[in-house]
Motif scaffolding. Structure first.
Motif, mmCIF file in Angstrom:
data_model
loop_
_atom_site.group_PDB
_atom_site.id
_atom_site.type_symbol
_atom_site.label_atom_id
_atom_site.label_comp_id
_atom_site.label_asym_id
_atom_site.label_seq_id
_atom_site.Cartn_x
_atom_site.Cartn_y
_atom_site.Cartn_z
ATOM 1 N N VAL A 39 1.250 6.827 -4.725
ATOM 2 C CA VAL A 39 2.101 7.968 -4.617
ATOM 3 C C VAL A 39 3.250 8.367 -5.921
ATOM 4 O O VAL A 39 3.335 9.313 -6.383
ATOM 5 C CB VAL A 39 2.932 7.826 -3.398
ATOM 6 C CG1 VAL A 39 3.952 9.066 -3.226
ATOM 7 C CG2 VAL A 39 1.957 8.116 -2.096
ATOM 8 N N LYS A 40 3.743 7.186 -6.425
ATOM 9 C CA LYS A 40 4.791 7.099 -7.476
ATOM 10 C C LYS A 40 4.059 7.590 -8.536
ATOM 11 O O LYS A 40 4.721 8.297 -9.376
ATOM 12 C CB LYS A 40 5.296 5.715 -7.635
ATOM 13 C CG LYS A 40 6.136 5.331 -6.461
ATOM 14 C CD LYS A 40 7.122 4.017 -6.917
ATOM 15 C CE LYS A 40 8.025 3.767 -6.028
ATOM 16 N NZ LYS A 40 9.489 4.041 -6.492
ATOM 17 N N ARG A 83 3.492 11.238 -8.398
ATOM 18 C CA ARG A 83 4.614 12.178 -8.460
ATOM 19 C C ARG A 83 5.036 11.956 -10.014
ATOM 20 O O ARG A 83 5.404 13.425 -10.553
ATOM 21 C CB ARG A 83 5.697 11.251 -8.142
ATOM 22 C CG ARG A 83 6.967 11.849 -8.386
ATOM 23 C CD ARG A 83 8.221 10.709 -7.548
ATOM 24 N NE ARG A 83 9.358 11.116 -7.651
ATOM 25 C CZ ARG A 83 10.464 10.390 -7.332
ATOM 26 N NH1 ARG A 83 10.274 9.362 -6.670
ATOM 27 N NH2 ARG A 83 11.693 11.074 -7.476
ATOM 28 N N MET A 122 1.315 15.170 -6.893
ATOM 29 C CA MET A 122 1.698 14.921 -5.477
ATOM 30 C C MET A 122 1.505 16.250 -4.743
ATOM 31 O O MET A 122 1.851 17.512 -5.359
ATOM 32 C CB MET A 122 2.995 14.459 -5.382
ATOM 33 C CG MET A 122 2.931 13.063 -5.087
ATOM 34 S SD MET A 122 1.600 12.203 -3.939
ATOM 35 C CE MET A 122 2.521 12.409 -2.357
ATOM 36 N N PHE A 123 0.886 16.422 -3.841
ATOM 37 C CA PHE A 123 0.776 17.438 -2.760
ATOM 38 C C PHE A 123 -0.093 18.653 -3.440
ATOM 39 O O PHE A 123 0.235 19.754 -2.992
ATOM 40 C CB PHE A 123 2.070 18.079 -2.535
ATOM 41 C CG PHE A 123 3.372 17.221 -1.852
ATOM 42 C CD1 PHE A 123 4.262 16.829 -2.411
ATOM 43 C CD2 PHE A 123 2.980 16.849 -0.851
ATOM 44 C CE1 PHE A 123 5.223 16.051 -1.824
ATOM 45 C CE2 PHE A 123 3.916 15.761 -0.049
ATOM 46 C CZ PHE A 123 4.804 15.252 -0.689
ATOM 47 N N ARG A 183 7.544 9.788 1.420
ATOM 48 C CA ARG A 183 8.173 10.765 0.940
ATOM 49 C C ARG A 183 9.254 10.393 -0.097
ATOM 50 O O ARG A 183 9.440 11.071 -1.134
ATOM 51 C CB ARG A 183 9.058 11.717 2.128
ATOM 52 C CG ARG A 183 7.998 12.684 2.870
ATOM 53 C CD ARG A 183 6.833 13.329 1.823
ATOM 54 N NE ARG A 183 6.369 14.337 2.637
ATOM 55 C CZ ARG A 183 6.366 15.600 2.941
ATOM 56 N NH1 ARG A 183 7.440 16.128 2.102
ATOM 57 N NH2 ARG A 183 5.668 16.406 3.432
ATOM 58 N N LEU A 184 10.059 9.550 0.148
ATOM 59 C CA LEU A 184 10.884 8.925 -0.690
ATOM 60 C C LEU A 184 10.395 8.618 -2.100
ATOM 61 O O LEU A 184 10.731 8.790 -3.074
ATOM 62 C CB LEU A 184 11.531 7.754 -0.116
ATOM 63 C CG LEU A 184 12.667 7.941 0.738
ATOM 64 C CD1 LEU A 184 12.996 6.877 1.527
ATOM 65 C CD2 LEU A 184 13.888 8.613 0.154
ATOM 66 N N ALA A 187 7.485 9.962 -3.070
ATOM 67 C CA ALA A 187 6.838 11.011 -3.673
ATOM 68 C C ALA A 187 7.992 11.855 -4.174
ATOM 69 O O ALA A 187 7.556 12.791 -4.874
ATOM 70 C CB ALA A 187 5.889 11.941 -2.572
ATOM 71 N N GLY A 188 9.203 11.685 -3.832
ATOM 72 C CA GLY A 188 10.095 12.622 -4.348
ATOM 73 C C GLY A 188 10.331 13.877 -3.827
ATOM 74 O O GLY A 188 11.123 14.620 -4.232
ATOM 75 N N ASP A 189 9.888 14.065 -2.443
ATOM 76 C CA ASP A 189 10.014 15.266 -1.860
ATOM 77 C C ASP A 189 10.476 14.835 -0.470
ATOM 78 O O ASP A 189 9.700 14.632 0.448
ATOM 79 C CB ASP A 189 8.690 16.002 -1.705
ATOM 80 C CG ASP A 189 8.763 17.276 -0.873
ATOM 81 O OD1 ASP A 189 7.686 17.971 -0.721
ATOM 82 O OD2 ASP A 189 9.904 17.768 -0.745
ATOM 83 N N GLY A 212 11.226 -1.257 0.203
ATOM 84 C CA GLY A 212 10.223 0.113 0.267
ATOM 85 C C GLY A 212 10.916 1.179 0.454
ATOM 86 O O GLY A 212 10.480 2.337 0.423
ATOM 87 N N ILE A 213 12.184 1.032 0.744
ATOM 88 C CA ILE A 213 12.964 2.365 0.821
ATOM 89 C C ILE A 213 14.132 2.527 -0.029
ATOM 90 O O ILE A 213 14.494 3.546 -0.347
ATOM 91 C CB ILE A 213 13.785 2.087 2.289
ATOM 92 C CG1 ILE A 213 12.485 1.747 3.262
ATOM 93 C CG2 ILE A 213 14.189 3.685 2.664
ATOM 94 C CD1 ILE A 213 13.152 1.421 4.690
#
Lengths: 281, 441, 295
Positions: free
Chosen positions: A131-132, A135, A140-141, B100-101, B103-105, C45-46
C-alpha cells in the motif's frame, strides 16, 4: 478372453472409485447450490435435502439488489481485471520462464531463486508495504494499482509452472533455430510459445479464477472508489457476527456462477488444451 | 497454436487492453476524490469530511445514509462522505484504518476501533473537554481519559457480564432464587442438569475470550479497580491474583462437571445466539447486545438476566463504557471541528442517537437519557445498569489494558472450554497472561 | 560462443525477462525488504514515526514459545499435505488421462473446488464439519455419536488437513495432466511392444517424465501449506487453544491484531528464511533429478 474380462473388471472398479472420488469433490458445491435457494430454517435443519415446495429465489434477489452495489459495475470490474491480469502475466511470465529454463547458471539462477520468495508469504504480511509503495506511485485506489499487484503476485506461480513445462521441450529446437540465425526473442515467439498450449491454458484458468475470487486485495487497494469487484460487493455482507446461511450461500453462488458459466463454455478448449496428446494410457 | 491464431489472439488482447484502459481510465478519473481540487470558488463555506462507518447486519449502509442526511440538514455547509468498513476482514476497524494511514487517505471520523491503541500512537484528535455538550454525559469527561488526555467519551453503557437465562427451564428445574455466589451458581447448574437440560451454552471463536474476560473482570472490577496499573508497576501478577486463579478454576470446574454444551468450540456466534433462542440450553453468558436480538426473536419462553456471580456474593456487573462506540476524530483531520460535530451527532442526537443504542441493546449514559422502546428483558437489565462498573480486563481496569490482550484471553478461554482441568492448573493458565504482558515490554 | 554472441544473447534474454521480473521486484521483493527494515524498529503499524531498536525483535522471536509451537503445527500440515496432495494428484492425473465420456466428468469434478475461493471453501466446510453441521447430522441419522471435528484439540488439525488437501488435489491434478501431454507417445509405444504392463510403463516412463511438473507442484504445495492462512482463518482462526495456529496465522495476528507490526515483521522474516531455505533445498534436489531424468 480372460484378459479382456479382467481388463474390463479393472476398468469398472476404477470407474466406481473415480465416481466416488468425484462426488466427494462435488458435494460441497452441491450444498452451496441447493442451499442458496432454501429458506434459512430449511438450511439449518436439513442442509442436504431439497424441499421442492419451499424453494425460493428470494435470497438471490435480495443480495443482487443492494443500493450501493451495481451488479454490472461489479462484474465488469472483475472481468476486466481478470482478463488483463491473465494476458499480461501469460506473456510476461512465459517470456521470463523461457530465459530461466534455458539458463541455469549464475545471475539467472539467482533470479529464479528470488522468484521463490514470492511463494513464501501470505499476501497479508506484505500488504501494508505494498500500500505504501502504491501510494508513492500514485496508484492507490485505482484499478491499475490492483492490476500491478496481481501481476507481481502471480508471476512466481506462472514462472514456476512454465519453467517446469519448458523443461520438457527439447533444447535441440533452440539450437537449430540459433544456427539459422534466430535470436532468443524469435525462438521464444516462434517456437517455444506455440508449444506451450496445455500449460498456458491451465495457468490462464487458474489466474483468472483466483483474480476473480479475490476480495481482500480489492477491498484494500480499491477501497471505496467507484469501482468494485463482484466479490467485494458480495463479501461486504459476510461479517464476523453473521452466519446468515441463506445470505451466505446465495452470495457464494453469485460469486461462483460466472466462473462455472465460463468453465462450461471453455470446456472444449480446456479439455483439448489439457489433453492434446491423450492417446496413450 | 498456429501463427495466425497467435496473431489474432494477440490483436484481441490489444483491443481488450485498449478498450479497458480507456474505459477504466475515464471512470477512474471521475472516481478520484475531488477533495482539494474541488473548485474553491463554488461553495466557499462548504466543508467536506469523510466518515468511516462500521457496517453490521443491524447498522446498514442505508441507516448511515439516513444519519448523514439528517446531519447535513442540521449542518448546512458540511458534506459527509461515507467510507465503509466491515467485519469481512477483521473484527474491528483497526486494520482498516491502519491501511488508510499507510495509503495516505484517512477518513476524518472513525468508528468502532480500539481507542487506546490509536491514542497511544498519537493519531487521535483531543476533544474539547469544555464542550457544553459533554455536560450531558453522566460522570466526568476525564473518566474517558487516556494517559491524561481525552479523545472520546462514553455516550452509552454496555453491560457485558450478563447471564441470560430461560425462565421456563429454571422453573422446571426448581430454581427459585437467582444465584449470587459461584457456589450457588454451580448448584443451580446441577439442578438444571438433573432436570435434563443443558445448563450453559457458549460458542467458539472469540466467545470464550469474552466469557473469561467477563468472569475475571467481575471480581477484579469490584475488588481491584486499579488492577492494570498494578500489573504494569510490577505490583501484581495474574498468577498471584486470587480473583484470576479462582475465576479460572471456577470455569474449569463447570467444564469438568459437563455443564457446558457439547461441541461448543465449533459453534459460531450467530448460530450460538440462534440455539439459545431455540431453547437448547438454560443459561447464556453474553453481553447486552443480545437483548436487541432477543427483542426481535420469536420464541416460546421468557428470558431473564442476572449478573455473573462473584466469590463473596456481592453483586458486580461489568460493563464496557462503550469505549470506542463514540466516534473519534483523526489527529490530522483538516476539519476536526466539523468532524467532532458529526461524532457527537451520531451518538447524541435525540433521534439517531437513540436508534444507535437501540440497535445494539445499549444503555444511554446521557442526562437525560435517550429513550427507546425497551423490551421487558432490557428493562430488567436497565435496573442493574446504574451500579455497573465501567471496567473489564480487555478495555480498561485502572489503566488501559495491554495491547491485544484479547488474544491470550481467547486462547485460554478456548483451552478451558476444550479440556477443563486437563488444560492445566489455574496457575499454568494464568501464567499465559503474564507471559503475554512480559512479551510486550 | 564468442563474446559478442554472448552479449547479444544476454541482451535478448533481458528483453524477455525484465518486464515481468521488474513488476515482481516492485510488488514483492521491495515490500519484503521493507518488512525486514521495519523489523529493526518498534513500529506498531499506526504511528507516524518509529524508534530504532536494533535486533531486539529478532532476538525476542527466537525465544517466542508461541512462534515455535506454531512452526511445529505448520510442519504438521506441510509435510503430510505435500505428500498426500502430490501422490493423489499424480495418480488421478494418470487415471483420468484418456479420452472417454466419463473422464470429462471426472476432470470437471476434480477441478471444481478450484473455482471457489479459499474463504468460501472454509465457510462451506465449516457448515459441513461443525458440531451441529451436516456430517454430524448424517451420523446422528445412523445413530452414531456426533464428532467435534473443529472444536476438539486433537481432531481440529486433521480436519484442517483434510479440507486443504481436498481443495488442492484438483489443482495439482490439472497441472500434472498438462505435464502428461508433454511425454512423447512413442516412448509408450515402444514400451508396449517390449511387453511392459501399466505399472512398469508408469515407473519407467510416466513418473520420470513428470519430473519437471513434480518439481513445480511440490514447491507450490509445500510453500502453500507452509503459509496456510485463508481456510484455517475462516474455519478455526487458529483455535481451539492454538491447535491449528500456523506461522502465518500467528504472524498476522501479532502484526495486526496485537498492533505490533515490527515484531510481526520479524516473525515474517523468520518465516521467509525457514520456508526459503527448505524450498531452495527441495528445489535443488528436484531440479537435479529433473536434469538427470530428462536429458
Amino acid at each position: 478372453m480372460k484378459i479382456l474380462a479382467r481388463e474390463r473388471a479393472n476398468l469398472a472398479i476404477m470407474n466406481v472409485i473415480l465416481t466416488f472420488v468425484s462426488f466427494i469433490f462435488l458435494v460441497p458445491f452441491y450444498i452451496t447450490f441447493i442451499n442458496a435457494f432454501k429458506v434459512k430454517v430449511d438450511i439449518v435443519s436439513s442442509p442436504m435435502t431439497i424441499p421442492f415446495s419451499r424453494l425460493t429465489f428470494d435470497n438471490i434477489l435480495r443480495n443482487l439488489n443492494s443500493p450501493n452495489f451495481n451488479l454490472f459495475v461489479g462484474y465488469g470490474t472483475s472481468l476486466t481485471l481478470a482478463i488483463l491480469t491473465v494476458f499480461i502475466v501469460i506473456f510476461a511470465a512465459s517470456a521470463c520462464s523461457y530465459v530461466l529454463s534455458r539458463n541455469r547458471k549464475a545471475g539467472y539462477r539467482y533470479v529464479y531463486l528470488l522468484l521463490l520468495l514470492g511463494l513464501m508469504l501470505p499476501i497479508q504480511v506484505i500488504l501494508l508495504p505494498i500500500v505504501k509503495i502504491l501510494r508513492v506511485a500514485k496508484l492507490m485506489f485505482t484499478i491499475w494499482g490492483l492490476l500491478i499487484l496481481y501481476i507481481g503476485w502471480y508471476m512466481p506461480f506462472a514462472v514456476f509452472t512454465f519453467v517446469g513445462y519448458i523443461g520438457t521441450i527439447s533444447p535441440q529446437l533452440d539450437e537449430s533455430a540459433k544456427i539459422d540465425g534466430a535470436n532468443e526473442v524469435q525462438i521464444f515467439l516462434r517456437i517455444i510459445f506455440p508449444l506451450m498450449g496445455p500449460v498456458l491454458t491451465s495457468v490462464s484458468i487458474y489466474i483468472a479464477v483466483w483474480t476473480w475470487n479475490d476480495f481482500v486485495s480489492p477491498m484494500i487497494i480499491l477501497g471505496s472508489s467507484s469501482f468494485y469487484t463482484v466479490t467485494m460487493g458480495i463479501y461486504r455482507a459476510i461479517g464476523q457476527y453473521t452466519q446468515k446461511w441463506d445470505d451466505v450461500f446465495a452470495i457464494l453462488l453469485l460469486a461462483i456462477v460466472p466462473l462455472i458459466v465460463l468453465f462450461v463454455f471453455m470446456q472444449r478448449q480446456f479439455i483439448s488444451g489439457l489433453t492434446a496428446g491423450a492417446l496413450k494410457g | 497454436m498456429k501463427s495466425s491464431r497467435f496473431v489474432s489472439s494477440a490483436l484481441c488482447a490489444l483491443l481488450v487492453l485498449g478498450t479497458a484502459s480507456v474505459w477504466a481510465g475515464g471512470k477512474a478519473d471521475a472516481a478520484k476524490p475531488a477533495a482539494d481540487t474541488a473548485a474553491p470558488a463554488a461553495k466557499a463555506a462548504e466543508i467536506s469530511i469523510s466518515w468511516q462507518v462500521w457496517i453490521t447486519p443491524n447498522l446498514t449502509r442505508t441507516y448511515y445514509d439516513e444519519v448523514v442526511a439528517a446531519f447535513e440538514a442540521k449542518n448546512p455547509g458540511i458534506k459527509v462522505k461515507i467510507v465503509e468498513a466491515n467485519a469481512a476482514t477483521s473484527g474491528a476497524a483497526n486494520d482498516f484504518i491502519k491501511m488508510r494511514l499507510a495509503a495516505g487517505d484517512v477518513p476524518d471520523v472513525w468508528t468502532n476501533l480500539d481507542v487506546a491503541v490509536f491514542a497511544e500512537a498519537g493519531q487521535l484528535w483531543e476533544i474539547p473537554v469544555n464542550d457544553p455538550d459533554l455536560k450531558k454525559i453522566n460522570g466526568n469527561p476525564m473518566d474517558a481519559a487516556y494517559k491524561g488526555k481525552v479523545y472520546s467519551f462514553f455516550p452509552s453503557v454496555q453491560p457485558q457480564g450478563c447471564m441470560f437465562y430461560n425462565k421456563t427451564m429454571f422453573k422446571t428445574a426448581g430454581i427459585t432464587t437467582l444465584p449470587k455466589t459461584w457456589t450457588e451458581f454451580e448448584a443451580a447448574c446441577a439442578k438444571l442438569k438433573a432436570a435434563g437440560f443443558t445448563p450453559i451454552i457458549t460458542g467458539g471463536e472469540w466467545v470464550p475470550g469474552l466469557i473469561i474476560n467477563n468472569v475475571l473482570s467481575t471480581d477484579l472490577a469490584k475488588n481491584k479497580p486499579n488492577y492494570w496499573t498494578d500489573v504494569y508497576a510490577g505490583k501484581a501478577t495474574f498468577v498471584t491474583t486470587p480473583e484470576v486463579v479462582d475465576g479460572i478454576a471456577g470455569l474449569q470446574s463447570l467444564v469438568d462437571k459437563g455443564y457446558f454444551n457439547k461441541g461448543a468450540l465449533s459453534i459460531g456466534y450467530a448460530d450460538l445466539e440462534g440455539q439459545f433462542l431455540a431453547g437448547k440450553a438454560a443459561i447464556y453468558p453474553m453481553g447486552s447486545w443480545f437483548t436487541a436480538a432477543e427483542a426481535a426473536a420469536k420464541k416460546d419462553f421468557e428470558v431473564g438476566v442476572f449478573s455473573i456471580p462473584t466469590r463473596d456474593g456481592k453483586p458486580s456487573l461489568v460493563a464496557s463504557g462503550g469505549y470506542g462506540s463514540a466516534p473519534v476524530v483523526y489527529a490530522k483531520s483538516k476539519n476536526p471541528e466539523a468532524a467532532w460535530k458529526l461524532a457527537k451527532f451520531y451518538v447524541m442526537d435525540s433521534v439517531y442517537g437513540a436508534k444507535f443504542i437501540q440497535v445494539d441493546g445499549l444503555y444511554s449514559n446521557l442526562n437525560p437519557p435517550l429513550e427507546y422502546p425497551m423490551s421487558q428483558l432490557q428493562k430488567d437489565l436497565a435496573l442493574m445498569v446504574p451500579t455497573a462498573k465501567l471496567a473489564n480486563l480487555q478495555h480498561r481496569l485502572g489503566d488501559a489494558g495491554a495491547n491485544g490482550f484479547f488474544d491470550p484471553m481467547t486462547k485460554v478461554g478456548q483451552l478451558i472450554l476444550a479440556e477443563g482441568s486437563k488444560a492445566g492448573s489455574p496457575a499454568t493458565l494464568a501464567k499465559i497472561f503474564d507471559d503475554y504482558v512480559a512479551s510486550l515490554k | 560462443m564468442s563474446g559478442k554472441n554472448r552479449n547479444t544473447s544476454t541482451f535478448w534474454n533481458m528483453i524477455l525477462m525484465l518486464p515481468g521480473f521488474s513488476i515482481y521486484v516492485l510488488i514483492i521483493i521491495l515490500p519484503i525488504f521493507m518488512c525486514f527494515y521495519f523489523g529493526f524498529f518498534d513500529w506498531d503499524g499506526i504511528r507516524d514515526n518509529m524508534t530504532f531498536v536494533g535486533l531486539d525483535n529478532f532476538v525476542k522471536a527466537l525465544h517466542d514459545v508461541n512462534f515455535l509451537t506454531s512452526l511445529k503445527t505448520t510442519f504438521f500440515f506441510s509435510i503430510p499435505g505435500t505428500l498426500i496432495v502430490n501422490t493423489l494428484g499424480i495418480v488421478l492425473a494418470v487415471l483420468v488421462n484418456k479420452r472417454s465420456r466419463m473422464t470429462n466428468f471426472y476432470r470437471s469434478a476434480f477441478f471444481f473446488p478450484m473455482l471457489i475461493s479459499g474463504v468460501a471453501i472454509g465457510f462451506i466446510w465449516k457448515a459441513l464439519l461443525s458440531y451441529s453441521g451436516v456430517v454430524n447430522s448424517l451420523l446422528a441419522y445412523w445413530n452414531v455419536e456426533a464428532i467435534d471435528f473443529l472444536g476438539a484439540i486433537a481432531l481440529a488439525p486433521w480436519s484442517i488437513l483434510l479440507v486443504n488437501t481436498w481443495h488442492d488435489v484438483g489443482f495439482v491434478t490439472v497441472l500434472y495432466l498438462a505435464g502428461l501431454q508433454a511425454i512423447p507417445s512413442d516412448l509408450y509405444d515402444s514400451a508396449i511392444i517390449d511387453g511392459a504392463n501399466k505399472l512398469q510403463q508408469f515407473t519407467a516412463i510416466t513418473f520420470p517424465w513428470l519430473a519437471p511438473s513434480l518439481t513445480s507442484c511440490v514447491i507450490f504445495v509445500f510453500t502453500g501449506y507452509m503459509r496456510l492462512y485463508d481456510i484455517i482463518f475462516v474455519m478455526t482462526s487458529g483455535g481451539p487453544g492454538g491447535a491449528t495456529e500456523t506461522i502465518a496465522i500467528q504472524t498476522i495476528r501479532v502484526g495486526f491484531n496485537q498492533n505490533r507490526f515490527s515484531y510481526g515483521s520479524s516473525l515474517a522474516i523468520y518465516m521467509l528464511v525457514i520456508i526459503g531455505v527448505l524450498s531452495v533445498a527441495i528445489t535443488q534436489v528436484l531440479r537435479k533429478r529433473e536434469a538427470q531424468l530428462i536429458s
